[in-house]
Write a protein that holds these residues in place. Structure first.
Motif, PDB file in Angstrom:
ATOM      1  N   LEU A  96      10.110  30.025  15.350  1.00 15.31           N
ATOM      2  CA  LEU A  96      11.236  29.247  15.396  1.00 15.31           C
ATOM      3  C   LEU A  96      11.698  28.149  14.173  1.00 15.31           C
ATOM      4  CD1 LEU A  96      13.814  29.153  17.222  1.00 15.31           C
ATOM      5  CD2 LEU A  96      13.026  27.293  18.519  1.00 15.31           C
ATOM      6  N   ASP A  97      12.320  28.467  13.337  1.00 11.12           N
ATOM      7  CA  ASP A  97      12.762  27.698  12.258  1.00 11.12           C
ATOM      8  C   ASP A  97      13.896  26.741  12.511  1.00 11.12           C
ATOM      9  OD1 ASP A  97      13.573  26.831   9.734  1.00 11.12           O
ATOM     10  OD2 ASP A  97      14.051  28.671   8.869  1.00 11.12           O
ATOM     11  N   LEU A  98      13.256  25.377  12.414  1.00  8.17           N
ATOM     12  CA  LEU A  98      14.288  24.217  12.616  1.00  8.17           C
ATOM     13  C   LEU A  98      14.661  23.624  11.328  1.00  8.17           C
ATOM     14  CD1 LEU A  98      12.488  22.487  15.658  1.00  8.17           C
ATOM     15  CD2 LEU A  98      14.302  24.276  15.661  1.00  8.17           C
ATOM     16  N   SER A  99      14.191  24.114  10.240  1.00  9.55           N
ATOM     17  CA  SER A  99      14.420  23.229   9.127  1.00  9.55           C
ATOM     18  C   SER A  99      15.973  22.957   8.693  1.00  9.55           C
ATOM     19  CB  SER A  99      13.820  24.216   7.825  1.00  9.55           C
ATOM     20  OG  SER A  99      14.585  25.388   7.683  1.00  9.55           O
ATOM     21  N   LYS A 100      16.852  23.718   8.961  1.00 14.02           N
ATOM     22  CA  LYS A 100      18.338  23.462   9.021  1.00 14.02           C
ATOM     23  C   LYS A 100      18.988  22.948  10.191  1.00 14.02           C
ATOM     24  CE  LYS A 100      18.643  26.498   5.157  1.00 14.02           C
ATOM     25  NZ  LYS A 100      19.558  27.876   4.500  1.00 14.02           N
ATOM     26  N   ALA A 101      18.046  22.856  11.372  1.00 15.11           N
ATOM     27  CA  ALA A 101      18.624  22.527  12.763  1.00 15.11           C
ATOM     28  C   ALA A 101      19.644  21.175  12.772  1.00 15.11           C
ATOM     29  CB  ALA A 101      17.576  22.407  13.667  1.00 15.11           C
ATOM     30  N   ARG A 161      17.480  13.922  -1.048  1.00 16.82           N
ATOM     31  CA  ARG A 161      17.789  15.401  -1.590  1.00 16.82           C
ATOM     32  C   ARG A 161      16.439  16.283  -1.534  1.00 16.82           C
ATOM     33  NH1 ARG A 161      20.256  14.169  -5.639  1.00 16.82           N
ATOM     34  NH2 ARG A 161      22.236  14.273  -4.611  1.00 16.82           N
ATOM     35  N   TRP A 162      15.525  15.586  -2.012  1.00 17.63           N
ATOM     36  CA  TRP A 162      14.032  16.356  -2.165  1.00 17.63           C
ATOM     37  C   TRP A 162      13.486  16.714  -0.767  1.00 17.63           C
ATOM     38  CZ3 TRP A 162       8.908  15.284  -0.960  1.00 17.63           C
ATOM     39  CH2 TRP A 162       7.898  16.241  -1.353  1.00 17.63           C
ATOM     40  N   VAL A 163      13.401  15.671   0.021  1.00 16.85           N
ATOM     41  CA  VAL A 163      13.015  16.054   1.446  1.00 16.85           C
ATOM     42  C   VAL A 163      13.480  17.109   2.067  1.00 16.85           C
ATOM     43  CG1 VAL A 163      12.698  15.118   3.424  1.00 16.85           C
ATOM     44  CG2 VAL A 163      12.119  13.682   1.668  1.00 16.85           C
ATOM     45  N   ARG A 164      14.919  17.195   2.101  1.00 17.16           N
ATOM     46  CA  ARG A 164      15.740  18.096   2.554  1.00 17.16           C
ATOM     47  C   ARG A 164      15.573  19.557   2.161  1.00 17.16           C
ATOM     48  NH1 ARG A 164      22.139  18.490   3.048  1.00 17.16           N
ATOM     49  NH2 ARG A 164      21.726  19.330   1.193  1.00 17.16           N
ATOM     50  N   ASP A 165      15.730  19.669   0.792  1.00 15.08           N
ATOM     51  CA  ASP A 165      16.009  20.792  -0.085  1.00 15.08           C
ATOM     52  C   ASP A 165      14.791  21.417  -0.216  1.00 15.08           C
ATOM     53  OD1 ASP A 165      18.657  20.494   0.688  1.00 15.08           O
ATOM     54  OD2 ASP A 165      19.021  19.629  -1.359  1.00 15.08           O
ATOM     55  N   SER A 166      13.666  20.548  -0.574  1.00  9.76           N
ATOM     56  CA  SER A 166      12.343  21.352  -1.224  1.00  9.76           C
ATOM     57  C   SER A 166      11.165  21.139  -0.015  1.00  9.76           C
ATOM     58  CB  SER A 166      12.141  20.558  -2.513  1.00  9.76           C
ATOM     59  OG  SER A 166      10.998  20.970  -3.145  1.00  9.76           O
ATOM     60  N   GLY A 174       1.304  19.974  20.609  1.00  7.48           N
ATOM     61  CA  GLY A 174       1.352  19.980  19.295  1.00  7.48           C
ATOM     62  C   GLY A 174       1.612  18.342  18.799  1.00  7.48           C
ATOM     63  N   ASP A 175       2.520  18.157  18.215  1.00  7.38           N
ATOM     64  CA  ASP A 175       2.654  16.750  17.650  1.00  7.38           C
ATOM     65  C   ASP A 175       3.859  15.900  18.203  1.00  7.38           C
ATOM     66  OD1 ASP A 175       4.730  17.893  15.841  1.00  7.38           O
ATOM     67  OD2 ASP A 175       3.261  17.956  14.373  1.00  7.38           O
ATOM     68  N   SER A 176       4.326  15.033  17.222  1.00  5.93           N
ATOM     69  CA  SER A 176       5.346  14.059  17.824  1.00  5.93           C
ATOM     70  C   SER A 176       6.760  14.726  17.770  1.00  5.93           C
ATOM     71  CB  SER A 176       5.697  13.159  16.674  1.00  5.93           C
ATOM     72  OG  SER A 176       5.900  13.773  15.489  1.00  5.93           O
ATOM     73  N   THR A 177       6.916  16.047  17.008  1.00  2.00           N
ATOM     74  CA  THR A 177       8.092  16.670  17.208  1.00  2.00           C
ATOM     75  C   THR A 177       8.310  17.106  18.713  1.00  2.00           C
ATOM     76  OG1 THR A 177       7.919  17.616  15.021  1.00  2.00           O
ATOM     77  CG2 THR A 177       9.540  18.719  16.330  1.00  2.00           C
ATOM     78  N   LEU A 178       7.240  17.417  19.361  1.00  5.65           N
ATOM     79  CA  LEU A 178       7.413  17.851  20.834  1.00  5.65           C
ATOM     80  C   LEU A 178       6.874  17.226  21.875  1.00  5.65           C
ATOM     81  CD1 LEU A 178       6.101  21.593  20.468  1.00  5.65           C
ATOM     82  CD2 LEU A 178       8.368  20.829  21.163  1.00  5.65           C
ATOM     83  N   VAL A 197       5.028  30.845  20.815  1.00  9.76           N
ATOM     84  CA  VAL A 197       6.139  30.361  19.853  1.00  9.76           C
ATOM     85  C   VAL A 197       5.461  29.175  18.917  1.00  9.76           C
ATOM     86  CG1 VAL A 197       8.381  29.512  19.354  1.00  9.76           C
ATOM     87  CG2 VAL A 197       8.099  31.157  21.185  1.00  9.76           C
ATOM     88  N   LEU A 198       5.477  29.369  17.650  1.00  5.22           N
ATOM     89  CA  LEU A 198       5.416  28.094  16.791  1.00  5.22           C
ATOM     90  C   LEU A 198       6.499  27.723  16.022  1.00  5.22           C
ATOM     91  CD1 LEU A 198       3.329  26.299  14.936  1.00  5.22           C
ATOM     92  CD2 LEU A 198       3.594  28.041  13.297  1.00  5.22           C
ATOM     93  N   GLN A 199       6.834  26.447  16.181  1.00  2.49           N
ATOM     94  CA  GLN A 199       8.304  26.158  15.787  1.00  2.49           C
ATOM     95  C   GLN A 199       7.980  25.133  14.462  1.00  2.49           C
ATOM     96  OE1 GLN A 199      10.164  23.685  18.925  1.00  2.49           O
ATOM     97  NE2 GLN A 199       9.928  22.055  17.838  1.00  2.49           N
ATOM     98  N   SER A 200       8.825  24.971  13.631  1.00  2.00           N
ATOM     99  CA  SER A 200       8.823  24.251  12.263  1.00  2.00           C
ATOM    100  C   SER A 200       9.579  22.975  12.506  1.00  2.00           C
ATOM    101  CB  SER A 200       9.438  25.117  11.248  1.00  2.00           C
ATOM    102  OG  SER A 200      10.952  25.239  11.310  1.00  2.00           O
ATOM    103  N   TYR A 201       9.762  22.164  11.482  1.00  2.00           N
ATOM    104  CA  TYR A 201      10.375  20.883  11.704  1.00  2.00           C
ATOM    105  C   TYR A 201      11.845  20.760  11.029  1.00  2.00           C
ATOM    106  CZ  TYR A 201       5.286  19.825  12.262  1.00  2.00           C
ATOM    107  OH  TYR A 201       4.255  19.744  12.957  1.00  2.00           O
ATOM    108  N   ALA A 202      12.425  19.950  11.543  1.00  2.00           N
ATOM    109  CA  ALA A 202      13.719  19.735  11.108  1.00  2.00           C
ATOM    110  C   ALA A 202      13.735  18.511  10.062  1.00  2.00           C
ATOM    111  CB  ALA A 202      14.677  19.433  12.046  1.00  2.00           C
ATOM    112  N   ALA A 203      14.474  18.631   9.075  1.00  2.00           N
ATOM    113  CA  ALA A 203      14.560  17.456   8.113  1.00  2.00           C
ATOM    114  C   ALA A 203      15.250  16.326   8.678  1.00  2.00           C
ATOM    115  CB  ALA A 203      15.614  17.838   6.820  1.00  2.00           C
ATOM    116  N   PRO A 204      14.470  15.147   9.075  1.00  2.00           N
ATOM    117  CA  PRO A 204      15.329  14.166   9.557  1.00  2.00           C
ATOM    118  C   PRO A 204      16.164  13.175   8.767  1.00  2.00           C
ATOM    119  CG  PRO A 204      13.066  13.607   8.807  1.00  2.00           C
ATOM    120  CD  PRO A 204      13.405  14.841   8.395  1.00  2.00           C
ATOM    121  N   ILE A 205      16.245  13.383   7.467  1.00  2.17           N
ATOM    122  CA  ILE A 205      17.124  12.716   6.550  1.00  2.17           C
ATOM    123  C   ILE A 205      17.591  13.840   5.521  1.00  2.17           C
ATOM    124  CG2 ILE A 205      15.964  10.434   6.719  1.00  2.17           C
ATOM    125  CD1 ILE A 205      14.129  11.126   4.405  1.00  2.17           C
ATOM    126  N   GLY A 206      18.711  13.418   5.007  1.00  2.00           N
ATOM    127  CA  GLY A 206      19.235  14.245   3.980  1.00  2.00           C
ATOM    128  C   GLY A 206      20.201  13.408   2.905  1.00  2.00           C
TER     129      GLY A 206
END
Length: 359
Positions: free
Chosen positions: A266-271, A240-245, A51-55, A210-219
């Motif tokens: 595997l959902d990493l969105s809130k990790a 706020r928009w990046v993390r919550d939308s 995949g990409d930079s996340t992995l 397994v396909l994993q998603s992306y975690a929000a790097p900023i909040g």
């Protein structure tokens, strides 16, 4: 005596008829062979990340020399990447084929290149010649139509203009359309991963995909004194928009892609909640993502200057430790989908999602 002989002969005849009948109607023993207990072929039992930079390990440092700009290769593969932080029982080797910035087209079969490297799916297929692939973990999609890294860069630029609109104002208008356009590309890439394994003699039960998603790097919890070029130059509205939308919509699209492709999710969105870049204030040791990172030494070299900011806002080494822990535990479950969430011990653990079924 004659009667007895007649009865004995009749009994023998009936026995022969019955035996023939059993053979004719039942046939020879055609019981299915015992189900194999793992991948086919020879070689070490292996887990592979693509995949990409996340992995790849972008942001985790210590990049392998061949992927740190040598001959134009900026895949930035790190020994600190998620796959090397897994501890799955029985796994003998861990291999990272992911490449920073890779789109779905480069993960899939074909001629699409990323930083000089061609198809990751093809390289996975080649691995099966001397490795027994037990699990393939994929992170892809953000570099397709959503162009997530470009989004973050645009939000940094928007922070310089206090009179202009936040970056999210323009991006939000067609963000969902971009996510929707991404989904079939991810499905196709996952299909090619399955194809190369099938061509190598793998059956669906031989490995985990397994396909994993992306975690929000900023909040939005960044201290005011860090919302600048020394750390995290973002406007509060955009954080706020990046993390919550943005990230949740991207996650929903990837979840749909996993379902369509028959992969686990595997959902990493809130990790990263509570551990985003700059969330630690004066104590960055609590953060799982890199802050704005400028490699000053690269600025003096023409071939490296454009990559001086490449590591910014990616999972750092501590983040990969947490993602690796959650992935390890997820691979040991039968859940079709899970979300990596912080537990009472402060570490990430997989929690079955409301919509997830079980195998």
């Amino acid at each position: 005596m004659r009667r007895y002989r007649w009865w004995l002969g009749g009994f023998a005849l009936l026995f022969v008829v019955a035996l023939v009948g059993v053979f004719v109607f039942s046939g020879p023993d055609v019981s299915p062979p015992p189900r194999r207990t793992g991948p086919p072929g020879t070689g070490p039992l292996t887990i592979v990340s693509i995949g990409d930079s996340t992995l790849s390990g972008e942001g985790a440092g210590d990049y392998t020399p061949d992927t740190n700009g040598l001959n134009g290769n900026w895949c930035h593969r790190s020994p600190n990447a998620t796959v090397f932080r897994t501890a799955v029982p029985g796994i003998e080797q861990k291999i990272n084929l992911a490449c920073s910035g890779a789109p779905s087209g480069q993960v899939a079969l074909g001629e699409t290149a990323q930083w000089t490297e061609l198809s990751q799916a093809a390289r996975l297929g080649a691995l099966t010649r001397d490795h027994r692939v037990a699990a393939v973990v994929v992170a892809v999609g953000a570099n397709d139509d959503p162009h997530f890294s470009g989004l973050v860069g645009g939000c940094v630029q928007a922070s310089f203009s206090s009179n202009g609109p936040p970056c999210s104002t323009a991006i939000e208008a067609d963000w969902q359309a971009k996510v929707d356009a991404m989904v079939p590309k991810v499905v196709s890439a996952l299909g090619d991963v399955k194809k190369v394994l099938a061509d190598a003699g793998y059956q669906p039960g031989d490995y985990q995909l397994v396909l994993q998603s992306y975690a929000a790097p900023i909040g939005p919890g960044i201290p005011e004194n860090l919302r600048n070029l020394s750390a995290c130059p973002f406007r509060v509205e955009d954080l706020r928009w990046v993390r919550d939308s943005a990230v949740p919509k991207l996650t929903t699209g990837l979840s749909a892609a996993a379902t369509q492709a028959g992969a686990r999710f595997l959902d990493l969105s809130k990790a990263g909640y509570g551990h985003e870049a700059c969330s630690g204030g004066a104590n960055p040791g609590t953060e799982w993502f890199s802050r704005l990172r400028l490699q000053l030494s690269d600025l003096a070299k023409v071939d490296r200057a454009s990559h001086a900011l490449q590591e910014s806002f990616h999972p750092n080494a501590a983040g990969h430790v947490q993602f690796g822990r959650c992935l390890t535990e997820f691979l040991g479950t039968v859940d079709v989908a899970s979300a990596c969430l912080s537990g009472a011990d402060g570490n990430l653990h997989p929690a079955a999602t409301m919509s997830a079924g079980r195998r």
